[in-house]
Design an enzyme around this catalytic site. Sequence first.
Site, PDB file in Angstrom:
ATOM      1  N   ASP A   1      47.910  38.258 -51.585  1.00  0.00           N
ATOM      2  CA  ASP A   1      48.758  38.532 -51.814  1.00  0.00           C
ATOM      3  C   ASP A   1      49.160  37.857 -53.469  1.00  0.00           C
ATOM      4  O   ASP A   1      48.798  36.428 -53.402  1.00  0.00           O
ATOM      5  CB  ASP A   1      50.183  38.624 -50.722  1.00  0.00           C
ATOM      6  CG  ASP A   1      51.256  39.558 -51.338  1.00  0.00           C
ATOM      7  OD1 ASP A   1      50.928  40.163 -52.399  1.00  0.00           O
ATOM      8  OD2 ASP A   1      52.184  39.190 -51.308  1.00  0.00           O
ATOM      9  N   SER A   2      49.899  38.387 -53.890  1.00  0.00           N
ATOM     10  CA  SER A   2      50.524  38.067 -55.203  1.00  0.00           C
ATOM     11  C   SER A   2      51.497  36.962 -54.691  1.00  0.00           C
ATOM     12  O   SER A   2      51.584  35.937 -55.780  1.00  0.00           O
ATOM     13  CB  SER A   2      51.580  38.546 -55.347  1.00  0.00           C
ATOM     14  OG  SER A   2      52.604  39.550 -55.060  1.00  0.00           O
TER      15      SER A   2
ATOM     16  N   CYS B   1      48.631  43.141 -49.880  1.00  0.00           N
ATOM     17  CA  CYS B   1      48.830  43.124 -50.961  1.00  0.00           C
ATOM     18  C   CYS B   1      48.969  45.102 -50.692  1.00  0.00           C
ATOM     19  O   CYS B   1      47.987  44.980 -51.254  1.00  0.00           O
ATOM     20  CB  CYS B   1      48.134  42.877 -51.916  1.00  0.00           C
ATOM     21  SG  CYS B   1      49.635  43.128 -53.766  1.00  0.00           S
TER      22      CYS B   1
ATOM     23  N   CYS C   1      55.259  47.894 -48.966  1.00  0.00           N
ATOM     24  CA  CYS C   1      54.881  46.249 -50.007  1.00  0.00           C
ATOM     25  C   CYS C   1      55.071  45.285 -48.763  1.00  0.00           C
ATOM     26  O   CYS C   1      56.001  45.083 -48.112  1.00  0.00           O
ATOM     27  CB  CYS C   1      55.814  46.271 -50.966  1.00  0.00           C
ATOM     28  SG  CYS C   1      55.714  44.386 -52.103  1.00  0.00           S
TER      29      CYS C   1
ATOM     30  N   GLU D   1      60.611  36.792 -53.691  1.00  0.00           N
ATOM     31  CA  GLU D   1      60.145  35.620 -54.002  1.00  0.00           C
ATOM     32  C   GLU D   1      61.556  34.774 -54.514  1.00  0.00           C
ATOM     33  O   GLU D   1      61.489  33.417 -54.018  1.00  0.00           O
ATOM     34  CB  GLU D   1      59.879  35.312 -55.270  1.00  0.00           C
ATOM     35  CG  GLU D   1      58.739  36.415 -55.244  1.00  0.00           C
ATOM     36  CD  GLU D   1      57.205  35.272 -54.950  1.00  0.00           C
ATOM     37  OE1 GLU D   1      57.118  34.469 -54.226  1.00  0.00           O
ATOM     38  OE2 GLU D   1      56.042  36.077 -53.746  1.00  0.00           O
TER      39      GLU D   1
ATOM     40  N   HIS E   1      56.052  41.615 -49.343  1.00  0.00           N
ATOM     41  CA  HIS E   1      57.409  41.281 -49.738  1.00  0.00           C
ATOM     42  C   HIS E   1      58.824  42.333 -49.097  1.00  0.00           C
ATOM     43  O   HIS E   1      59.500  41.915 -48.873  1.00  0.00           O
ATOM     44  CB  HIS E   1      58.196  41.604 -51.068  1.00  0.00           C
ATOM     45  CG  HIS E   1      56.891  40.395 -51.863  1.00  0.00           C
ATOM     46  ND1 HIS E   1      56.052  41.179 -52.301  1.00  0.00           N
ATOM     47  CD2 HIS E   1      57.497  39.247 -51.941  1.00  0.00           C
ATOM     48  CE1 HIS E   1      54.823  39.559 -52.615  1.00  0.00           C
ATOM     49  NE2 HIS E   1      56.289  38.893 -53.144  1.00  0.00           N
TER      50      HIS E   1
HETATM   51  N1  DGL Z   1      53.227  41.960 -51.741  1.00  0.00           N
HETATM   52  C1  DGL Z   1      52.537  42.963 -52.492  1.00  0.00           C
HETATM   53  C2  DGL Z   1      52.532  44.124 -52.342  1.00  0.00           C
HETATM   54  O1  DGL Z   1      52.205  43.916 -51.353  1.00  0.00           O
HETATM   55  C3  DGL Z   1      52.951  42.674 -54.598  1.00  0.00           C
HETATM   56  C4  DGL Z   1      53.525  43.011 -54.893  1.00  0.00           C
HETATM   57  C5  DGL Z   1      54.018  42.413 -56.559  1.00  0.00           C
HETATM   58  O2  DGL Z   1      53.830  41.456 -56.766  1.00  0.00           O
HETATM   59  O3  DGL Z   1      54.758  43.003 -57.227  1.00  0.00           O
HETATM   60  O4  DGL Z   1      52.268  45.069 -52.868  1.00  0.00           O
END
Ligand code: DGL
Length: 267
Positions: free
Chosen positions: A11-12, A74, A186, A154, A188
């Site tokens: 993931d990011s 992600c 997402c 984050e 996150h």
């Molecule tokens: N967690 C990621 C997603 O599911 C990326 C979020 C990001 O880096 O903007 O899209």
Amino acid sequence: MNTESPIGIFDSGIGGLTVVKAIQAALPHERIIYFGDTARVPYGPKSEITIRKYAADDTAILMRYQPKMIIVACNTVSALALNIVEKSCSNIPVIGVLKSGAKLAVQITNNNRIGVIGTQATVCSNAYAYAINQLNPDIEVISQACPLFVPLAEEGFINHPVTKLVAEHYLTEIRTQGIDTLVLGCTHYPILRQVIEETLGSGISIIDSAEAVALRTRELLSESGLLNPSHKVSVPNLLVSDLPQKFSMLYQLFMGSALPNVDLVEV
Ligand code: DGL
């Protein structure tokens, strides 16, 4: 590649840990290698061309560890660059979070009105609406980008008043749209699930694709005879592209387990 090879997950940043947690619960004997691209998070506000380049880099990093499969934890990469990941790892299976989330939402909705929240890139790609309507063309999909949720997660602002304000700002409109199901599009966002749930109020089912991905992973490994026969519980191997200490603290906060080793890799 054999049954003992790790599952590669990326993931990011810390968002993919929500998927790691689900994989650990469903498949405790599997080795996991996780890469969080903390030097370049967030991906969501970036262009498609940049996201595709990042996806190729992330896959190349995981491929050094000869994984038996890759999970794209992600949604942004799943929406815009899944084929790049598939191309970069030729013969091993790849699972993205987006399809699993879409499938689960279609199973859960009763009134055929599904809300999707995600990053700017995911929402603009329309990939969720496409995946949902492939399964059922009668479903209405209402989407909302929530870009500030990623930096809040984050920062570990799980229950912070600022997160509540931001959630109110993003979710007020979608709450009035008659949806009975909301996809956390997402990885996150499940970190902020409590605030999101409180802001939405009752009567809306929340979909977190992590569990669906874990079940699909188990199915896939079992079908291909690649389940790890070991009885040892493995600790994930964690890699990041920046600030390993910060990642380690956040890992402890979200996963509730002792401070792990986090290695730095260059992207
Ligand atoms: N967690 C990621 C997603 O599911 C990326 C979020 C990001 O880096 O903007 O899209």
